[in-house]
Design a protein around this motif. Structure first.
Motif, PDB file in Angstrom:
ATOM      1  N   THR A 134      40.498 -12.818 -43.986  1.00  0.00           N
ATOM      2  CA  THR A 134      41.075 -11.549 -44.413  1.00  0.00           C
ATOM      3  C   THR A 134      39.968 -10.553 -44.688  1.00  0.00           C
ATOM      4  O   THR A 134      39.010 -10.859 -45.396  1.00  0.00           O
ATOM      5  N   THR A 171      39.211  -7.086 -46.522  1.00  0.00           N
ATOM      6  CA  THR A 171      39.773  -6.254 -47.586  1.00  0.00           C
ATOM      7  C   THR A 171      38.982  -4.960 -47.688  1.00  0.00           C
ATOM      8  O   THR A 171      37.749  -4.995 -47.782  1.00  0.00           O
ATOM      9  N   ALA A 182      43.521  -1.548 -48.402  1.00  0.00           N
ATOM     10  CA  ALA A 182      44.017  -2.104 -47.142  1.00  0.00           C
ATOM     11  C   ALA A 182      43.580  -3.558 -47.004  1.00  0.00           C
ATOM     12  O   ALA A 182      42.510  -3.939 -47.470  1.00  0.00           O
ATOM     13  N   ASN A 219      43.662  -6.800 -43.949  1.00  0.00           N
ATOM     14  CA  ASN A 219      43.939  -7.138 -42.562  1.00  0.00           C
ATOM     15  C   ASN A 219      43.559  -8.589 -42.334  1.00  0.00           C
ATOM     16  O   ASN A 219      42.392  -8.953 -42.458  1.00  0.00           O
ATOM     17  N   GLU A 220      44.554  -9.421 -42.039  1.00  0.00           N
ATOM     18  CA  GLU A 220      44.243 -10.797 -41.670  1.00  0.00           C
ATOM     19  C   GLU A 220      43.760 -10.761 -40.227  1.00  0.00           C
ATOM     20  O   GLU A 220      44.421 -10.217 -39.353  1.00  0.00           O
ATOM     21  N   HIS A 221      42.575 -11.297 -39.995  1.00  0.00           N
ATOM     22  CA  HIS A 221      41.951 -11.179 -38.686  1.00  0.00           C
ATOM     23  C   HIS A 221      41.692 -12.558 -38.090  1.00  0.00           C
ATOM     24  O   HIS A 221      41.172 -13.435 -38.778  1.00  0.00           O
ATOM     25  N   THR A 237      37.007  -4.790 -34.920  1.00  0.00           N
ATOM     26  CA  THR A 237      38.435  -4.752 -35.220  1.00  0.00           C
ATOM     27  C   THR A 237      38.715  -3.490 -36.037  1.00  0.00           C
ATOM     28  O   THR A 237      37.788  -2.857 -36.544  1.00  0.00           O
ATOM     29  N   ILE A 258      41.097  -1.620 -39.173  1.00  0.00           N
ATOM     30  CA  ILE A 258      41.996  -1.737 -40.317  1.00  0.00           C
ATOM     31  C   ILE A 258      42.686  -0.381 -40.480  1.00  0.00           C
ATOM     32  O   ILE A 258      42.018   0.642 -40.623  1.00  0.00           O
ATOM     33  N   GLU A 259      44.004  -0.402 -40.447  1.00  0.00           N
ATOM     34  CA  GLU A 259      44.777   0.818 -40.642  1.00  0.00           C
ATOM     35  C   GLU A 259      44.862   1.097 -42.136  1.00  0.00           C
ATOM     36  O   GLU A 259      45.209   0.219 -42.924  1.00  0.00           O
TER      37      GLU A 259
END
Length: 84
Positions: free
Chosen positions: A4, A6, A18, A20-22, A76, A78-79
């Motif tokens: 994840t 963060t 935010a 995001n599990e990546h 990657t 993160i929105e």
């Protein structure tokens, strides 16, 4: 591997903004050993009117074997939520 990422802002107070599990698929040669995975850069793109803000996360991986070391970059996004 799955981890994840963060995103936190620290001003005016520390707050997680935010998550995001990546999933990262790290293809290396059979006899190579993974040496590490690091976050190399975090880039906030310029404001774009009408688009949801995102952070670009650049990951750097390193592996070694008895003959050759290798390194790769991966990125990657993160929105970010509105207003952050």
């Amino acid at each position: 591997m799955t981890f994840t990422i963060t995103a936190e802002r620290t001003f005016p107070e520390t707050k997680t903004v935010a998550l995001n599990e990546h999933i990262y698929q790290w293809a290396i040669a059979k006899d190579d050993c993974p040496a590490g995975l690091w976050i190399s850069d975090i880039i906030a793109p310029p404001d774009a009117k009408g688009d949801k803000p995102v952070l670009l996360i650049v990951l750097f991986t390193g592996a070694w074997s008895s003959a050759v070391d290798s390194a790769r970059y991966h990125a990657t996004f993160i929105e970010m939520p509105e207003g952050e």
